[in-house]
Scaffold this active site. Structure first.
Site, PDB file in Angstrom:
ATOM      1  N   CYS A   1       8.417  -0.605  -0.897  1.00 57.24           N
ATOM      2  CA  CYS A   1       8.402  -0.491   0.563  1.00 57.24           C
ATOM      3  C   CYS A   1       8.392  -1.891   1.188  1.00 57.24           C
ATOM      4  O   CYS A   1       9.395  -2.590   1.137  1.00 57.24           O
ATOM      5  CB  CYS A   1       7.227   0.361   1.014  1.00 57.24           C
ATOM      6  SG  CYS A   1       7.418   1.014   2.703  1.00 57.24           S
TER       7      CYS A   1
ATOM      8  N   HIS B   1       7.972   5.203  -2.100  1.00 52.86           N
ATOM      9  CA  HIS B   1       6.693   4.952  -2.778  1.00 52.86           C
ATOM     10  C   HIS B   1       6.628   5.723  -4.099  1.00 52.86           C
ATOM     11  O   HIS B   1       6.066   6.813  -4.175  1.00 52.86           O
ATOM     12  CB  HIS B   1       5.530   5.342  -1.873  1.00 52.86           C
ATOM     13  CG  HIS B   1       5.240   4.318  -0.824  1.00 52.86           C
ATOM     14  ND1 HIS B   1       4.319   3.309  -0.996  1.00 52.86           N
ATOM     15  CD2 HIS B   1       5.800   4.122   0.397  1.00 52.86           C
ATOM     16  CE1 HIS B   1       4.303   2.549   0.083  1.00 52.86           C
ATOM     17  NE2 HIS B   1       5.191   3.016   0.947  1.00 52.86           N
TER      18      HIS B   1
ATOM     19  N   GLU C   1       4.814   5.262  -6.632  1.00 46.41           N
ATOM     20  CA  GLU C   1       3.470   5.395  -7.215  1.00 46.41           C
ATOM     21  C   GLU C   1       2.881   6.781  -7.008  1.00 46.41           C
ATOM     22  O   GLU C   1       1.974   7.207  -7.737  1.00 46.41           O
ATOM     23  CB  GLU C   1       2.533   4.319  -6.649  1.00 46.41           C
ATOM     24  CG  GLU C   1       2.121   4.483  -5.205  1.00 46.41           C
ATOM     25  CD  GLU C   1       3.103   3.898  -4.208  1.00 46.41           C
ATOM     26  OE1 GLU C   1       2.721   3.727  -3.034  1.00 46.41           O
ATOM     27  OE2 GLU C   1       4.255   3.611  -4.596  1.00 46.41           O
TER      28      GLU C   1
END
Length: 320
Positions: A197, A301, A303
């Site tokens: 990001c 994102h 993660e």
């Protein structure tokens, strides 16, 4: 990194540095636990890298110290990069990173997005660190709580608003100086680097690229790119370029589902970077440098998404 005598490099755990975000109102540096868990799951050792108070130059010096302690980097999501680092002329952007002798901040000036022609409030000039401190007086924003990369970032509600930063989120002089220098050093020294990001935007800016201050206000897209939680679901579809490192890492090219939690995006792509993915409304969703083993940034994102954990595994493998 120092390797004791009779100890092989393979016996020492790979160390991956993860950058952090400041919660200014409570004085804590924080990072989403998802980043830490994803790195740890690769068998690498996650280490948090934090900027310090003192301005951009102090943090550029800090970056030069800590870069030798890690084998790879994750530059995380968070607040917006100050526009002084991506002046309207991309050819000047790299030089703008050294601002010791540059003139006034130019708050309230205006520019236009080159791609759309839409007028956008813009700090078109650069500033010395001291001028920046005087004009800024701290992170801007009327709201005490801003949601960034899935977590609340607390800003000091008593900080005065700064006109040229009024539409930006959690701008930090210290973090900009630290991460832009980390990204530059990682590129120069061929240290594997994954930008997420904001991290992707940092990688682009440090190599001379520029950003849209706001995708909607710049007229790039009518669609919102900031989804509501939960963030472990996908709300956007991107197209991954065949033959890219990203396609190799994720094991697929073409359509791929991602989450979306940003309001800015890449405008001019830095020289040497290639676009590895775009959303269906044309927003750049990934960039990479084919001349490097692993210098890859993604706008979403990963993660939060199990299907995307290969990005972290590939980073650790590149570090080994």
């Amino acid at each position: 990194m120092f390797v004791p005598e009779k100890t092989t490099r393979e016996e020492i755990s790979v160390i991956i540095g993860i950058t952090t975000t400041l919660n200014e109102a409570d004085g804590f540096q924080r990072v989403n636990v998802e980043y830490i868990n994803r790195v740890a799951a690769t068998g690498a050792a996650p280490v948090l890298l934090t900027p310090v108070r003192g301005g951009a130059e102090a943090n550029r010096a800090l970056a030069r110290q800590v870069i030798d302690t890690v084998d790879a980097l994750v530059i995380t999501g968070g607040g917006d990069v100050h526009p002084r680092y991506y002046v309207p002329d991309p050819a000047k952007n790299r030089d703008a990173l050294n601002m010791d002798d540059v003139a006034a901040l130019g708050c309230g000036s205006a520019s236009h997005c080159r791609s759309t022609g839409a007028p956008v409030p813009f700090c078109g000039h650069n500033a010395s660190d001291e001028a920046f401190r005087q004009a800024m007086g701290g992170p801007p924003g009327p709201d005490e709580v801003t949601t960034l990369d899935g977590r609340n970032v607390l800003t000091d509600p008593d900080r005065p608003a700064v006109p040229c930063l009024s539409d930006l989120l959690a701008v930090s002089e210290d973090r900009d100086g630290f991460e832009l220098e980390l990204a530059r050093l990682a590129h120069d020294r061929r240290i594997p680097c994954l930008g997420i990001c904001r991290g992707m935007q940092v990688m682009n800016v440090t190599l001379g690229g520029s950003l849209y201050r706001d995708l909607y206000n710049c007229g790039v897209t009518e669609r919102g790119h900031r989804q509501e939680p939960p963030y472990d679901r996908t709300t956007d579809t991107i197209t991954i370029a065949a033959g890219s490192l990203l396609a190799t890492v994720l094991g697929t090219a073409g359509a791929f589902d991602v989450n979306s939690m940003h309001h800015q995006g890449i405008d001019h792509v830095a020289e040497g970077l290639t676009v590895a993915a775009r959303s269906d409304d044309g927003v750049v969703e990934a960039v990479e440098d084919p001349s490097r083993r692993f210098y890859l940034g993604v706008q979403w994102h990963p993660e939060y998404l199990d299907r995307h954990r290969g990005l972290f595994s590939a980073l650790a493998d590149a570090a080994r």
